[in-house]
Design an enzyme around this catalytic site. Structure first.
Site, mmCIF file in Angstrom:
data_model
loop_
_atom_site.group_PDB
_atom_site.id
_atom_site.type_symbol
_atom_site.label_atom_id
_atom_site.label_comp_id
_atom_site.label_asym_id
_atom_site.label_seq_id
_atom_site.Cartn_x
_atom_site.Cartn_y
_atom_site.Cartn_z
ATOM 1 N N CYS A 101 0.930 -1.434 -0.031
ATOM 2 C CA CYS A 101 0.004 0.065 0.152
ATOM 3 C C CYS A 101 1.150 1.387 0.011
ATOM 4 O O CYS A 101 1.274 1.373 0.977
ATOM 5 C CB CYS A 101 -0.540 -0.030 1.272
ATOM 6 S SG CYS A 101 -1.998 1.379 1.360
ATOM 7 N N CYS B 294 -13.868 15.098 11.024
ATOM 8 C CA CYS B 294 -13.647 14.099 9.447
ATOM 9 C C CYS B 294 -14.024 13.892 8.678
ATOM 10 O O CYS B 294 -13.799 13.566 7.863
ATOM 11 C CB CYS B 294 -12.358 12.791 10.710
ATOM 12 S SG CYS B 294 -13.888 11.981 11.479
#
Ligand SMILES: C[S@@+](CC[C@H](N)C(=O)[O-])C[C@H]1O[C@@H](n2cnc3c(N)ncnc32)[C@H](O)[C@@H]1O
Length: 462
Positions: free
Chosen positions: A183, A418
């Site tokens: 990743c 967020c």
């Protein structure tokens, strides 16, 4: 704009799989852009504003008020378009990095536009908060080239496990796991653990947590509670020596996780922020960008300017990051009450705040704790609260908590968010209780994705 393929049966609309040629319009909340096809809104992923793309419909229906589509061919590219660093950051693949095809500068512009649009639409406010770049600290070991491309920043990576025991990430709005080899948004410390190179058959998910130095790595493997003992218990593959290993159980996203069991080393990691050390157990909450804790702490303190002797509330306090900063600011003559719902985070916070004068941690859901506090003050003198930090999960604080906070009449509220939509909704609710948005800052703490973090200051209307 034209339809590249005929609409579906009886002219009702194209079914999933149909190809449309679309002129891509503005960015929208959630990592996609808005286009129109025959008057209907189409949310397009993997495209950029101003592009012309061929897009495959992923969700549609005669009754649907909008369709969803993935851009599979770019006919006219935006100057902001770049080649994604990840081979699985594309249509129908990993659902994580939805902006890897945009330059980091363009990503921040897109996020700024989304925040502006959400505040305007849901809170009726015209506020500009340019999303600020956040440096990846050198301790993460990320090369400057990768950091500049929005890569190598994620210190915590939660992989899903597919039927063959391979690690990967879920496809967008699907349960399907897309296997990954590496990743690229993970820090070198996470990548060097080599977890995707092993097989995890029988496990549900595997989280790598590498705060800074690789010798403080923790791997937490999670399984269903019925797969704990005997023949059903899955085997753990070898993990590099030096990394701690623990296991836990998970019933599902809205269920509390089971206890964290030590397999090797420690069940927790240590995070260092502004000269303080924080213990975080298992895969407990901590910001995933290595620069986040410091940047958000500074922004909250700057917004609230807590004074010695003041009383503060830290709601949704996690392991006590912001509680500690507030306690340092209000000093021995002040007090800070933290409220947190997760028992493990409460235990961590109590350890992390041990010896900090005036700081206490209350375990329980924020709304219930605030209501209990309000009921208690009806019988005695009300305990004044000067400043409040609200740092709720993605869904936001919601109307009940906002009302309870406003009823305390603090002189200032710092809201750490967020999700811009949840923030905007809660700001609108605060307005109904006499609190106005004074300042708003936003930070690019999730490069390559559409996510951002914002800090809003609310004060009573004069
Ligand atoms: C975004 S994190 C913030 C943590 C902390 N402020 C920090 O900066 O590290 C949200 C926290 O809220 C907690 N939480 C979620 N829902 C809650 C609720 N209804 N009541 C109390 N805590 C909750 C979670 O366990 C998590 O620790």
């Amino acid at each position: 704009m034209s339809g590249a393929e005929p609409v579906g049966a009886h002219g009702a609309g194209p079914g999933p799989g149909a190809l449309l040629e679309l002129e891509v319009g503005p960015v929208a909340h959630g990592g996609h852009c808005v286009a129109r096809h025959e008057g209907r809104v189409v949310f397009v992923r993997h495209a950029l504003p101003g592009e012309r793309v061929r897009a495959r419909v992923t969700e549609a229906g005669a009754e649907a008020s909008f369709w969803r589509a993935d851009a599979v061919e770019v006919l006219e590219a935006s100057p902001d378009r770049v080649e994604p660093a990840c081979p699985v950051a594309g249509p129908g693949l990993c659902g994580g990095c939805d902006w890897q095809h945009a330059s980091p500068q363009a990503q921040r512009r897109l996020k700024t536009a989304v925040l502006h649009e959400q505040m305007q639409r849901l809170a009726g406010l015209d506020v500009d908060a340019p999303v600020e770049e956040v440096a990846v600290p050198a301790s993460a070991g990320t090369s400057p080239q990768d950091a500049a491309r929005g890569l190598g920043w994620r210190t915590r990576v939660a992989y899903a496990v597919d039927g063959a025991g391979r690690l990967g990430f879920r496809a967008h709005r699907e349960h399907r796991v897309v296997p990954v080899e590496r990743c690229p948004i993970a820090t070198p410390g996470v990548v060097d653990l080599g977890l995707p190179q092993r097989r995890w058959a029988g496990w549900q998910s595997v989280e790598a947590v590498v705060p800074g130095a690789a010798d403080d790595a923790l791997v937490v493997a999670s399984r269903r509670p019925d797969r704990t003992t005997g023949r059903g218990a899955p085997r753990l593959p070898a993990v590099p020596a030096g990394a701690s290993v623990a296991t836990t159980t998970s019933r599902g996203p809205r269920q509390p996780p089971g206890p964290v069991t030590r397999v090797r080393g420690r069940t927790w990691v240590r995070e260092e922020v502004r000269g303080r050390s924080f213990r975080v157990t298992g895969a407990g909450f901590w910001q995933v960008h290595p620069g986040a804790a410091e940047v958000l702490t500074d922004a909250v303190l700057e917004a609230l300017a807590p004074q010695p002797g003041e009383a503060a509330l830290d709601l949704y306090s996690g392991a006590g990051l912001l509680t500690a900063a507030l306690a340092d600011a209000v000093g021995e003559s002040g007090r800070v009450t933290a409220v947190e719902g997760d028992a493990r985070a409460v235990a961590d916070a109590r350890r992390n705040l041990h010896g900090t004068p005036g700081a206490e941690v209350v375990h329980g859901p924020v709304q219930r704790v605030l209501e209990g506090r309000a009921a208690a003050t009806e019988e005695g003198p009300a305990q004044p609260v000067d400043v409040v930090v609200l740092d709720p999960p993605r869904t936001g604080a919601r109307a009940g908590v906002v009302a309870a906070v406003a009823a305390l009449r603090p002189r200032a509220v710092a809201y750490v968010a967020c999700d811009p939509a949840a923030l905007a909704r809660d700001v609108a609710t605060f307005a109904g209780h006499g609190y106005e948005l004074r300042t708003l800052r936003a930070f690019d703490l999730f490069p390559s994705t559409h996510h951002l973090e914002a800090v809003a200051l609310l004060e009573p209307r004069a």
